[in-house]
Design a protein around this motif. Structure first.
Motif, PDB file in Angstrom:
ATOM      1  N   ASN A 197       0.753  -1.067  -0.070  1.00  0.00           N
ATOM      2  CA  ASN A 197       0.024   0.048   0.253  1.00  0.00           C
ATOM      3  C   ASN A 197       0.984   1.165   0.007  1.00  0.00           C
ATOM      4  O   ASN A 197       0.397   2.354  -0.279  1.00  0.00           O
ATOM      5  N   ALA A 198       2.138   1.294   0.606  1.00  0.00           N
ATOM      6  CA  ALA A 198       2.904   2.326   0.404  1.00  0.00           C
ATOM      7  C   ALA A 198       3.209   2.757  -1.039  1.00  0.00           C
ATOM      8  O   ALA A 198       3.212   3.787  -1.460  1.00  0.00           O
ATOM      9  N   VAL A 199       3.601   1.723  -1.708  1.00  0.00           N
ATOM     10  CA  VAL A 199       3.729   1.808  -3.332  1.00  0.00           C
ATOM     11  C   VAL A 199       2.687   2.371  -4.023  1.00  0.00           C
ATOM     12  O   VAL A 199       2.775   3.490  -4.842  1.00  0.00           O
ATOM     13  N   ASN A 200       1.461   1.631  -3.631  1.00  0.00           N
ATOM     14  CA  ASN A 200       0.325   2.262  -4.326  1.00  0.00           C
ATOM     15  C   ASN A 200       0.024   3.816  -3.836  1.00  0.00           C
ATOM     16  O   ASN A 200      -0.834   4.522  -4.771  1.00  0.00           O
ATOM     17  N   LEU A 201       0.450   4.290  -2.669  1.00  0.00           N
ATOM     18  CA  LEU A 201       0.023   5.643  -2.321  1.00  0.00           C
ATOM     19  C   LEU A 201       0.817   6.652  -2.947  1.00  0.00           C
ATOM     20  O   LEU A 201       0.351   7.818  -3.074  1.00  0.00           O
ATOM     21  N   ILE A 202       2.043   6.405  -3.362  1.00  0.00           N
ATOM     22  CA  ILE A 202       2.759   7.286  -3.745  1.00  0.00           C
ATOM     23  C   ILE A 202       2.688   7.234  -5.605  1.00  0.00           C
ATOM     24  O   ILE A 202       3.248   8.121  -6.288  1.00  0.00           O
ATOM     25  N   ASP A 203       1.848   6.432  -5.895  1.00  0.00           N
ATOM     26  CA  ASP A 203       1.673   6.570  -7.523  1.00  0.00           C
ATOM     27  C   ASP A 203       0.534   7.440  -7.840  1.00  0.00           C
ATOM     28  O   ASP A 203      -0.574   7.169  -8.050  1.00  0.00           O
ATOM     29  N   GLY A 204       0.976   8.712  -7.622  1.00  0.00           N
ATOM     30  CA  GLY A 204       0.079   9.883  -7.738  1.00  0.00           C
ATOM     31  C   GLY A 204       0.510  10.906  -8.869  1.00  0.00           C
ATOM     32  O   GLY A 204      -0.449  11.605  -9.341  1.00  0.00           O
ATOM     33  N   ILE A 205       1.653  10.976  -9.374  1.00  0.00           N
ATOM     34  CA  ILE A 205       2.082  11.953 -10.214  1.00  0.00           C
ATOM     35  C   ILE A 205       3.105  11.222 -11.252  1.00  0.00           C
ATOM     36  O   ILE A 205       3.772  10.226 -10.908  1.00  0.00           O
ATOM     37  N   ASP A 206       3.175  11.612 -12.645  1.00  0.00           N
ATOM     38  CA  ASP A 206       3.880  10.964 -13.604  1.00  0.00           C
ATOM     39  C   ASP A 206       5.378  10.549 -13.110  1.00  0.00           C
ATOM     40  O   ASP A 206       6.045  11.337 -12.594  1.00  0.00           O
ATOM     41  N   VAL A 244      10.286   5.409 -19.425  1.00  0.00           N
ATOM     42  CA  VAL A 244      10.419   6.136 -20.791  1.00  0.00           C
ATOM     43  C   VAL A 244       9.090   6.403 -21.328  1.00  0.00           C
ATOM     44  O   VAL A 244       8.718   7.899 -21.713  1.00  0.00           O
ATOM     45  N   HIS A 245       7.851   5.717 -21.016  1.00  0.00           N
ATOM     46  CA  HIS A 245       6.587   6.291 -21.201  1.00  0.00           C
ATOM     47  C   HIS A 245       5.876   6.859 -20.175  1.00  0.00           C
ATOM     48  O   HIS A 245       4.758   7.372 -20.349  1.00  0.00           O
ATOM     49  N   ASN A 246       6.344   6.697 -19.048  1.00  0.00           N
ATOM     50  CA  ASN A 246       5.673   7.199 -17.809  1.00  0.00           C
ATOM     51  C   ASN A 246       6.078   8.399 -17.170  1.00  0.00           C
ATOM     52  O   ASN A 246       5.281   9.023 -16.537  1.00  0.00           O
ATOM     53  N   PHE A 247       7.406   8.917 -17.558  1.00  0.00           N
ATOM     54  CA  PHE A 247       7.616  10.258 -17.070  1.00  0.00           C
ATOM     55  C   PHE A 247       6.994  11.460 -17.554  1.00  0.00           C
ATOM     56  O   PHE A 247       6.456  11.350 -18.878  1.00  0.00           O
ATOM     57  N   ASN A 248       6.714  12.417 -16.839  1.00  0.00           N
ATOM     58  CA  ASN A 248       6.013  13.374 -17.262  1.00  0.00           C
ATOM     59  C   ASN A 248       6.172  14.195 -18.822  1.00  0.00           C
ATOM     60  O   ASN A 248       7.573  14.610 -18.724  1.00  0.00           O
ATOM     61  N   PRO A 249       5.307  14.181 -19.540  1.00  0.00           N
ATOM     62  CA  PRO A 249       3.736  13.896 -19.658  1.00  0.00           C
ATOM     63  C   PRO A 249       3.667  12.474 -19.838  1.00  0.00           C
ATOM     64  O   PRO A 249       4.073  11.926 -20.862  1.00  0.00           O
ATOM     65  N   ALA A 250       3.168  11.877 -19.272  1.00  0.00           N
ATOM     66  CA  ALA A 250       2.999  10.297 -19.202  1.00  0.00           C
ATOM     67  C   ALA A 250       1.917   9.931 -20.165  1.00  0.00           C
ATOM     68  O   ALA A 250       0.839  10.480 -20.191  1.00  0.00           O
ATOM     69  N   SER A 251       2.313   9.095 -21.047  1.00  0.00           N
ATOM     70  CA  SER A 251       1.603   8.393 -22.006  1.00  0.00           C
ATOM     71  C   SER A 251       0.840   7.399 -21.799  1.00  0.00           C
ATOM     72  O   SER A 251      -0.068   6.793 -22.111  1.00  0.00           O
ATOM     73  N   ARG A 266       4.058  23.441  -5.297  1.00  0.00           N
ATOM     74  CA  ARG A 266       5.090  24.260  -5.211  1.00  0.00           C
ATOM     75  C   ARG A 266       6.148  24.233  -6.164  1.00  0.00           C
ATOM     76  O   ARG A 266       6.788  25.338  -6.503  1.00  0.00           O
ATOM     77  N   MET A 267       6.005  23.452  -7.489  1.00  0.00           N
ATOM     78  CA  MET A 267       6.889  23.518  -8.349  1.00  0.00           C
ATOM     79  C   MET A 267       6.115  22.575  -9.647  1.00  0.00           C
ATOM     80  O   MET A 267       5.260  21.893  -9.307  1.00  0.00           O
ATOM     81  N   SER A 268       6.703  22.573 -10.809  1.00  0.00           N
ATOM     82  CA  SER A 268       6.252  21.604 -11.517  1.00  0.00           C
ATOM     83  C   SER A 268       6.324  20.331 -11.444  1.00  0.00           C
ATOM     84  O   SER A 268       7.154  19.845 -10.594  1.00  0.00           O
ATOM     85  N   VAL A 269       5.727  19.331 -11.901  1.00  0.00           N
ATOM     86  CA  VAL A 269       5.699  17.809 -11.822  1.00  0.00           C
ATOM     87  C   VAL A 269       7.184  17.336 -12.222  1.00  0.00           C
ATOM     88  O   VAL A 269       7.487  16.735 -11.157  1.00  0.00           O
ATOM     89  N   PRO A 270       7.806  17.620 -12.980  1.00  0.00           N
ATOM     90  CA  PRO A 270       9.131  17.117 -13.205  1.00  0.00           C
ATOM     91  C   PRO A 270       9.838  17.515 -12.160  1.00  0.00           C
ATOM     92  O   PRO A 270      10.868  16.469 -11.737  1.00  0.00           O
ATOM     93  N   LYS A 271       9.986  18.696 -11.716  1.00  0.00           N
ATOM     94  CA  LYS A 271      10.776  19.188 -10.614  1.00  0.00           C
ATOM     95  C   LYS A 271      10.593  18.311  -9.449  1.00  0.00           C
ATOM     96  O   LYS A 271      11.486  18.082  -8.585  1.00  0.00           O
ATOM     97  N   ALA A 272       9.159  18.166  -9.111  1.00  0.00           N
ATOM     98  CA  ALA A 272       8.818  17.440  -7.963  1.00  0.00           C
ATOM     99  C   ALA A 272       9.534  16.223  -7.953  1.00  0.00           C
ATOM    100  O   ALA A 272       9.626  15.690  -6.999  1.00  0.00           O
ATOM    101  N   VAL A 273       9.134  15.466  -9.015  1.00  0.00           N
ATOM    102  CA  VAL A 273       9.663  14.006  -9.152  1.00  0.00           C
ATOM    103  C   VAL A 273      10.798  13.829  -8.660  1.00  0.00           C
ATOM    104  O   VAL A 273      11.522  12.893  -8.126  1.00  0.00           O
TER     105      VAL A 273
END
Length: 402
Positions: free
Chosen positions: A161-170, A212-219, A294-301
């Motif tokens: 469930n910890a892995v499931n919870l962090i699956d929230g942004i690309d 390769v396919h999942n980083f922002n913007p994810a396809s 607080r920042m763009s999704v790529p920077k947050a990731v």
């Protein structure tokens, strides 16, 4: 076959198979509407996106793992002798349940029941938290089982469930899990368990192929078919062998390696208890949500990758040191977690940070002094006027400079 060549081949095969399989799964998801629509609140993507990418991760990781374990056996590196078939059955169950949830939807209760069931089944395969090093347990088999069984089930279900919870942004979950596998591979490599190093590197390769396919913007998203599967495999992996020569210190290593997802899960549980909400109720106050605000999704990731790498390096250090060294790594991990918690505003310090005020250098003097609205200006007697001896004297608390 040399070990490093075998490891490289396994990672490359996993990368290639997963990258290609992801394209095929994406086409199928679009055709059969296995998609995830944005809601403007918790789901931060902007367009309808295919899901069930975990099927591709499973395909790449399973195929490459089967190859490297066979090749390792041929090369005399141990092969699959140390792995119990029940671990594979549990992995298949997690992928199947996750894929069904991605396609048809499934409530949390049946998913949770399957998680507990596969966690319990692992006990019959010899996967458990070893507590025999604790002085009050020692060689008492029954007392050890009394604590080991519930803690093992809690660990497996908690990591899933910890892995499931962090699956929230690309790209977040796939990258963080890859970092956790890499750090555990280093820890097991130091211990000389080359078979487990091979398995970890295969998963790093598979996750890189998906990223390769999942980083922002994810396809495409991994969906529950990915997060449940990866969480399960991580839990099994950390239970496969002690990561420290001292059995009493061995459980610390996986706790550090999974520091970021476990921290986010702990904050979520504390938050829901404080708000008197359901423990499994969804919300939009995870660490990645606050970072993305607080920042763009790529920077947050990228920032959370660095946090995960910090925890991972502490795990590697803890795997090769003794009691004092482990205590120091734990202290460093606590400091890292505390800094993240304070920085994101989950806990406020008992003082306000100083406010910087821009001053016009051409102005001779300020026309007025602005005070916070909740602070009343003290009464100042006019020049030459006598002071009221009965009035309360207010000390001068203003800072003096120069």
């Amino acid at each position: 076959m040399p070990f490093f060549l075998l490891a490289t081949i396994g990672a490359v095969v996993a990368f290639g198979v997963t990258a290609v399989a992801t394209v095929l799964v994406r086409r199928a998801a679009l055709r059969w509407a296995w998609t995830d629509a944005p809601d403007g609140h918790r789901k931060l993507h902007s367009v309808v996106t295919p899901s069930a990418g975990g099927i591709a991760i499973f395909a790449g990781a399973a195929g490459a793992t089967a190859f490297v374990l066979w090749a390792a056996g041929q090369a005399g590196l141990g092969g699959a002798a140390g792995l119990h078939p029940i671990a594979y059955v549990g992995a298949l169950a997690m992928v199947a349940v996750g894929a069904y949830d991605d396609v048809h939807g499934m409530g949390f209760k049946p998913k949770f029941a399957v998680e507990v069931l596969v966690a319990y089944a692992l006990l019959h395969g010899g996967y458990r938290i070893d507590l025999s090093a604790l002085p009050f347990i020692g060689s008492d088999v029954y007392l050890g089982a009394l604590y080991s069984i519930p803690l093992t089930i809690l660990w497996v279900v908690g990591v899933i469930n910890a892995v499931n919870l962090i699956d929230g942004i690309d790209g977040l979950a796939s990258g963080v899990v890859a970092i956790a596998f890499a750090s555990m591979a280093l820890a097991f490599g130091i211990r000389g368990d080359l078979t487990l190093v091979l398995v970890a590197l295969v998963f790093v390769g598979a996750l890189a192929g998906f990223l390769v396919h999942n980083f922002n913007p994810a396809s495409i998203f991994m969906g529950d078919s990915g997060s449940l599967f990866l969480g399960y495999v991580l839990a099994v992996y950390t239970l496969s062998s002690p990561a420290n020569s001292d059995p009493a210190l061995a459980p610390v290593v996986p706790l550090l390696a999974l520091g970021f997802p476990l921290l986010d899960t702990s904050l979520s549980m504390a938050r829901r208890v404080a708000e008197r909400r359901g423990m499994f109720a969804a919300d939009r106050d995870h660490i990645h949500h606050r970072m993305a605000d607080r920042m763009s999704v790529p920077k947050a990731v990228a920032a959370l990758y660095l946090v995960s790498a910090g925890f991972g390096m502490l795990a590697v250090v803890a795997s090769s040191t003794g009691g004092v060294g482990v205590a120091m790594t734990v202290a460093a991990a606590v400091a890292l977690a505390a800094g993240l918690i304070v920085r994101l505003g989950y806990v406020r310090l008992p003082y306000d940070s100083p406010q910087l005020v821009e001053v016009d250098p051409n102005a001779s003097a300020p026309a007025s002094v602005t005070r916070p609205p909740d602070v009343a200006a003290p009464d100042v007697p006019a020049a030459g006027a006598p002071e009221d001896e009965d009035a309360e004297q207010v000390p001068d608390l203003a800072p003096h400079y120069g």
